[in-house]
Design a protein around this motif. Structure first.
Motif, PDB file in Angstrom:
ATOM      1  N   ILE A  47       0.853  -1.199   0.000  1.00  0.00           N
ATOM      2  CA  ILE A  47       0.000   0.000   0.000  1.00  0.00           C
ATOM      3  C   ILE A  47       0.885   1.245   0.000  1.00  0.00           C
ATOM      4  CG2 ILE A  47      -1.625   1.371   1.377  1.00  0.00           C
ATOM      5  CD1 ILE A  47      -2.871  -1.360   2.261  1.00  0.00           C
ATOM      6  N   ASN A  98       2.712   1.654  -3.343  1.00  0.00           N
ATOM      7  CA  ASN A  98       1.860   2.133  -4.437  1.00  0.00           C
ATOM      8  C   ASN A  98       1.485   3.595  -4.287  1.00  0.00           C
ATOM      9  OD1 ASN A  98       0.921   0.114  -6.612  1.00  0.00           O
ATOM     10  ND2 ASN A  98       1.232  -1.072  -4.753  1.00  0.00           N
ATOM     11  N   GLN A 120      -0.679  -6.646  -5.500  1.00  0.00           N
ATOM     12  CA  GLN A 120      -0.086  -5.375  -5.927  1.00  0.00           C
ATOM     13  C   GLN A 120      -0.986  -4.675  -6.939  1.00  0.00           C
ATOM     14  OE1 GLN A 120       1.430  -4.418  -9.105  1.00  0.00           O
ATOM     15  NE2 GLN A 120       1.826  -2.431  -8.216  1.00  0.00           N
ATOM     16  N   ILE A 154      -4.146  -3.269  -5.241  1.00  0.00           N
ATOM     17  CA  ILE A 154      -3.780  -2.081  -4.462  1.00  0.00           C
ATOM     18  C   ILE A 154      -3.472  -0.928  -5.412  1.00  0.00           C
ATOM     19  CG2 ILE A 154      -2.009  -1.085  -2.952  1.00  0.00           C
ATOM     20  CD1 ILE A 154      -1.827  -3.884  -1.620  1.00  0.00           C
ATOM     21  N   SER A 189      -6.585   0.649  -6.825  1.00  0.00           N
ATOM     22  CA  SER A 189      -7.305   1.339  -5.753  1.00  0.00           C
ATOM     23  C   SER A 189      -6.646   2.662  -5.422  1.00  0.00           C
ATOM     24  CB  SER A 189      -7.361   0.464  -4.496  1.00  0.00           C
ATOM     25  OG  SER A 189      -8.010  -0.746  -4.757  1.00  0.00           O
ATOM     26  N   VAL A 190      -5.319   2.636  -5.268  1.00  0.00           N
ATOM     27  CA  VAL A 190      -4.576   3.861  -4.967  1.00  0.00           C
ATOM     28  C   VAL A 190      -4.731   4.853  -6.112  1.00  0.00           C
ATOM     29  CG1 VAL A 190      -2.238   4.817  -4.678  1.00  0.00           C
ATOM     30  CG2 VAL A 190      -2.936   2.807  -3.365  1.00  0.00           C
TER      31      VAL A 190
END
Length: 118
Positions: free
Chosen positions: A15, A18, A74, A77, A80-81
């Motif tokens: 998290i 990223n 990965q 995440i 999403s990021v």
């Protein structure tokens, strides 16, 4: 501590990784008048921090997770990021295509972790 287990720590590191990588790759878009060399150097410096999280995340997580599982984590995440970054930092709107894309990535992660095909 269970919070720092090989199952949880890689996810936390990914998290963080990223967040830094998304900032490195896309943060300069907020500064279009900055010289290209400055954007590249700033991005490179930010990406260095990302590597200090991504490499340990994969080293620690491998064995608890397979390589394919780590990559699926990965990617989930990462998207999403990026969705949060594009809305909050770049001021972009979410679209139906973004939502469909996220669902498809989630479906891909499902198949890697629990898929019915063996």
């Amino acid at each position: 501590m269970p919070f720092l287990s090989p199952a949880v720590l890689p996810i936390l590191l990914l998290i963080g990784s990223n967040i830094f990588m998304t900032t490195a790759w896309y943060g300069h878009l907020k500064f279009p008048s900055a010289p290209m060399w400055a954007a590249v150097m700033a991005s490179w410096g930010i990406a260095l921090v990302e590597y200090w999280m991504a490499v340990p995340a994969n080293r620690i997580g491998y064995g608890t997770y397979t390589g394919a599982e780590l990559k699926a984590i990965q990617e989930a995440i990462s998207i999403s990021v990026f969705v949060v970054f594009s809305v909050v930092v770049l001021g972009e709107k979410l679209t139906l295509n973004t939502g469909v894309g996220f669902v498809l990535i989630g479906l891909g992660a499902f198949f890697i972790f629990n898929g019915p095909l063996k």
